[in-house]
Write a protein that holds these residues in place. Structure first.
Motif, PDB file in Angstrom:
ATOM      1  N   GLU A 114       0.723   4.081  -2.800  1.00 56.55           N
ATOM      2  CA  GLU A 114       0.454   5.474  -2.429  1.00 56.55           C
ATOM      3  C   GLU A 114       1.536   6.413  -2.950  1.00 56.55           C
ATOM      4  O   GLU A 114       1.235   7.496  -3.482  1.00 56.55           O
TER       5      GLU A 114
ATOM      6  N   ASP B 244       0.955   9.385  -5.547  1.00 57.96           N
ATOM      7  CA  ASP B 244       1.334  10.762  -5.193  1.00 57.96           C
ATOM      8  C   ASP B 244       2.191  11.383  -6.290  1.00 57.96           C
ATOM      9  O   ASP B 244       2.024  12.565  -6.624  1.00 57.96           O
TER      10      ASP B 244
ATOM     11  N   GLU C 134       0.831  -1.208   0.000  1.00 54.61           N
ATOM     12  CA  GLU C 134       0.000   0.000   0.000  1.00 54.61           C
ATOM     13  C   GLU C 134       0.864   1.257   0.000  1.00 54.61           C
ATOM     14  O   GLU C 134       0.541   2.253  -0.665  1.00 54.61           O
ATOM     15  N   LYS C 135       1.976   1.215   0.738  1.00 55.80           N
ATOM     16  CA  LYS C 135       2.910   2.346   0.734  1.00 55.80           C
ATOM     17  C   LYS C 135       3.461   2.583  -0.671  1.00 55.80           C
ATOM     18  O   LYS C 135       3.555   3.721  -1.143  1.00 55.80           O
TER      19      LYS C 135
END
Length: 437
Positions: free
Chosen positions: A104, A108, A100-101
């Motif tokens: 993300e 971004d 998930e990091k």
């Protein structure tokens, strides 16, 4: 190739990319990363190519997240692919949280260019034939991975990624494991892996770079190059516009141009063989010089630098010998007997073109060379040196002179090229010369 996914090469990728590109980069650091270092590596990769890398990186992470794979499987394949250099669990993260990091950070980066960007639905590769092919390769190498002390459940975990998440990413993770655990791959299997990578649309480097291949000895009779090769291929690199300050460097690059399909040293050996054929022939030095100038379209005017054709061939030979000492020190150059059974067939094609070139010249604006002189030199190569080399140089000269061809001529050239064992795109370079009705 799958129908729903773009060809990665067309998207500008030239090496590994996405999730596996990240693991390769982190593994290459040769040290364990902390949480900050790992997140920095993700952000740096996502920012490359003006953010284009973020697309595949985020897509890969989301394909794993969208699957039903348990965290234990995701952890095993990550740790294998990254060479144990970063364990999310050591920093309070499950594998899904880590994915998930990655997703993300990739999103971004893309929102810096388009604030409203929303990741599209994932499109995993679920082609059953490709799944079976990848799973078969994983299963075949299970014993080798076991002997290399890979995690005991790694093979099963990789197969689970292929069948339950995505065949494309599963195959790339499998290749990462082969590289991390230094599994030696025989040439026949390597060719299959390359073929699978091509079906996924990958650049060849995704398979080739870092893989330990058991290469067969250098053999100049194996014609595995897709395009032109040897001396004729070298002349194409010296066409008009080439920077004359880097002659030997250009030769060095050509001699190292084995590509992913060939044993390292193959191109240097073939180039050296072509060079030695001319050096050891009874052709006059003037004829050798003419051949070089004509095939390059006077891109490198050796005669204007007080270099004759044989001197230049000796320099080419030195570069090739240096390359062979480096990558194939056991190779002994041997110039085989030429294929004289093809001489008359090649000569017929040359003589048919002579009448089309009566008024043509190489380099009409600077020290012109009459086409008739060039073709006479080529005839000497065909009859007194080697019809194979003569035909390859003949094709180069046709392109330099822009000689119009009929479809029938081109078809005959393809047949000759096939008999000499040329690659798929060798003769194809002359297709633009065909006269269109």
């Amino acid at each position: 190739m799958t129908k729903k996914r773009s060809v990665y090469v067309e998207l500008g990728h030239s090496e590994d990319f996405g999730f596996t590109g990240l693991t390769e980069r982190m593994c290459s650091l040769g040290r364990r990363s902390d949480r900050t270092g790992a997140l920095d590596a993700v952000a740096q990769l996502a920012d490359e190519s003006d953010g284009e890398e973020a697309v595949e990186l985020g897509e890969d992470a989301r394909r794993l997240l969208a699957s039903s794979l348990p965290d234990a499987i995701l952890h095993t394949v990550w740790m294998a692919a990254v060479g144990q250099c970063f364990n999310p669990a050591d920093h309070g993260m499950s594998s899904r949280v880590w994915l998930e990091k990655i997703s993300e950070l990739s999103t971004d980066r893309l929102r810096r260019d388009k604030r409203s960007y929303v990741p599209p639905p994932v499109q995993p590769v679920r082609d059953e034939e490709l799944r079976r092919a990848v799973a078969a390769e994983i299963g075949n190498l299970a014993p080798a991975l076991d002997r290399a002390d890979a995690p005991s459940d790694l093979v099963d975990c990789l197969e689970q990624v292929v069948t339950r998440a995505d065949a494309d990413l599963g195959f790339r993770l499998f290749l990462r494991a082969l590289k991390v655990y230094s599994i030696r791959i025989e040439k026949e299997r390597y060719d299959r892996l390359l073929g699978l990578g091509e079906r996924f649309g990958w650049p060849a480097a995704v398979v080739h770079d870092g893989l330990s291949v058991i290469w067969p000895p250098v053999d100049t009779t194996r014609r595995e190059a897709m395009w032109d090769f040897g001396l004729s291929g070298l002349t194409a690199l010296f066409v008009a516009g080439w920077d004359t300050r880097g002659a030997r460097e250009t030769v060095r690059n050509a001699a190292a141009g084995d590509g992913p399909e060939r044993t390292p040293g193959s191109e240097a050996a073939i180039l050296l063989e072509d060079t030695l054929r001319l050096l050891e022939s009874d052709l006059s030095t003037e004829t050798v010089t003419t051949l070089w100038l004509a095939a390059t379209g006077r891109g490198f005017n050796i005669d204007q630098f007080a270099i004759d054709g044989r001197d230049w061939l000796r320099q080419i030979a030195e570069v090739c010998e240096g390359r062979l000492r480096e990558v194939a020190p056991s190779y002994t150059p041997v110039v085989p007997t030429p294929r004289t059974d093809m001489t008359e067939e090649v000569l017929r094609e040359l003589r048919e073109v002579v009448r089309l070139c009566a008024d043509k010249v190489v380099s009409p604006d600077w020290h012109p060379i009459p086409a008739t002189t060039v073709l006479a030199s080529l005839e000497q190569v065909i009859t007194r040196v080697d019809p194979d080399l003569g035909f390859r140089l003949f094709l180069r000269v046709l392109m330099v002179l822009s000689v119009p061809l009929t479809g029938e001529q081109y078809t005959r050239y393809e047949t000759i090229g096939a008999r000499f064992g040329y690659g798929e795109y060798h003769v194809f370079q002359a297709e633009d010369l065909i006269r269109r009705a």
